[in-house]
Scaffold this active site. Structure first.
Site, PDB file in Angstrom:
ATOM      1  NE  ARG A   1     101.733  41.208 -29.685  1.00 17.10           N
ATOM      2  CZ  ARG A   1     103.054  41.226 -29.712  1.00 17.10           C
ATOM      3  NH1 ARG A   1     103.699  40.884 -30.813  1.00 17.10           N
ATOM      4  NH2 ARG A   1     103.744  41.573 -28.633  1.00 17.10           N
ATOM      5  CG  HIS A   2      98.835  44.802 -28.102  1.00 15.99           C
ATOM      6  ND1 HIS A   2     100.121  45.246 -28.202  1.00 15.99           N
ATOM      7  CD2 HIS A   2      98.872  43.720 -27.282  1.00 15.99           C
ATOM      8  CE1 HIS A   2     100.918  44.493 -27.469  1.00 15.99           C
ATOM      9  NE2 HIS A   2     100.179  43.547 -26.908  1.00 15.99           N
TER      10      HIS A   2
ATOM     11  CD  GLU B   1     107.120  49.488 -30.925  1.00 16.47           C
ATOM     12  OE1 GLU B   1     108.140  48.866 -31.271  1.00 16.47           O
ATOM     13  OE2 GLU B   1     106.981  50.732 -31.074  1.00 16.47           O
ATOM     14  CB  SER B   2     102.534  48.181 -25.762  1.00 19.35           C
ATOM     15  OG  SER B   2     103.402  47.151 -25.321  1.00 19.35           O
ATOM     16  CD  GLU B   3     104.783  54.246 -22.979  1.00 20.95           C
ATOM     17  OE1 GLU B   3     104.891  53.941 -21.770  1.00 20.95           O
ATOM     18  OE2 GLU B   3     104.515  55.401 -23.366  1.00 20.95           O
ATOM     19  CB  ALA B   4     105.236  46.452 -22.314  1.00 15.56           C
ATOM     20  CG  ASN B   5     105.051  45.097 -27.454  1.00 13.93           C
ATOM     21  OD1 ASN B   5     104.048  45.455 -28.049  1.00 13.93           O
ATOM     22  ND2 ASN B   5     105.061  44.030 -26.672  1.00 13.93           N
TER      23      ASN B   5
ATOM     24  NE  ARG C   1      99.823  44.904 -23.791  1.00 11.65           N
ATOM     25  CZ  ARG C   1      99.661  44.693 -22.491  1.00 11.65           C
ATOM     26  NH1 ARG C   1      99.371  45.711 -21.681  1.00 11.65           N
ATOM     27  NH2 ARG C   1      99.796  43.478 -21.976  1.00 11.65           N
TER      28      ARG C   1
ATOM     29  CD  GLU D   1      99.802  38.995 -22.938  1.00 12.55           C
ATOM     30  OE1 GLU D   1      99.282  37.888 -23.230  1.00 12.55           O
ATOM     31  OE2 GLU D   1     100.553  39.628 -23.689  1.00 12.55           O
TER      32      GLU D   1
END
Length: 213
Positions: free
Chosen positions: A11-12, A14-18, A62, A86
């Protein structure tokens, strides 16, 4: 015995969405946060001594940013596989998770309980996601050298879906699977189409004194 190849699903970071608690799929392609970038560097250190031969990635930013440090130090050009993207969240794409929870939407509550029988409005079911991921990987691995390792950067629901398909599990079982940022799942693909899970100490972590340039 049929020829085989191993795949490490990752899994990627931490993204800004997370960080914002928002869904992100088709309409929003956020980058990693600073913490996510550190996770990507840590992943590269963990896999530095693994026998990686190929790298594939979701087209989303991401995932590509997560695998970039490993690709750089191993001098492997990542291959973008569109079907590692995704899950399609349909009408919920870009919405904040808390807003959907607070709205007490029957559709959202049903999806949380069983993402297979109750996909997002206009979106994908969890098993559909898993099957497209495994199909894309199978097609790629057919072109690779046997007995090699591929690292595949993708997304949490892609990993959950793939696991459910392999185990022939029911949709509600997805609620009992947690894939953290840069979480990993090792699979083995056989050229007769069979997939198995592997429990193996693949990673040889070297957290300190490691030059990633």
């Amino acid at each position: 015995m049929p020829a085989y190849a191993d795949v490490l699903l990752v899994r990627h970071g931490e993204s800004e969405a997370n960080a914002a608690g928002r869904f992100a799929c088709r309409t929003w392609d956020p980058p990693l946060t600073a913490s996510g970038s550190l996770e990507a560097e840590r992943l590269a250190r963990q896999l530095l001594n693994a026998p990686v031969r190929y790298i594939v990635t979701s087209p989303l930013l991401r995932a590509r940013q997560t695998i970039a440090p490993l690709a750089r130090i191993l001098h492997i050009d990542p291959v973008v596989l569109e079907d590692l993207a995704e899950v399609d969240l349909g009408q919920w794409d870009g919405h904040r998770l808390k807003d959907l929870e607070n709205a007490n939407s029957p559709a959202f509550q049903a999806w949380r309980q069983d993402p297979e029988s109750n996909p997002p409005p206009g979106g994908e079911s969890i098993m559909t996601v898993g099957q497209r991921v495994l199909t894309a990987l199978s097609q790629f691995l057919q072109t690779c050298e046997p007995s090699t390792l591929t690292v595949a950067a993708t997304h949490a629901d892609c990993i959950k879906g793939a696991l459910l398909v392999i185990l022939d599990a029911h949709g509600p079982a997805a609620r009992h699977i947690w894939v953290p940022n840069t979480g990993q799942l090792l699979l083995r693909w056989f050229d007769n189409g069979r997939w198995v899970l592997i429990f193996s100490p693949l990673c040889n972590a070297r957290e300190e004194g490691c030059d990633l340039d």
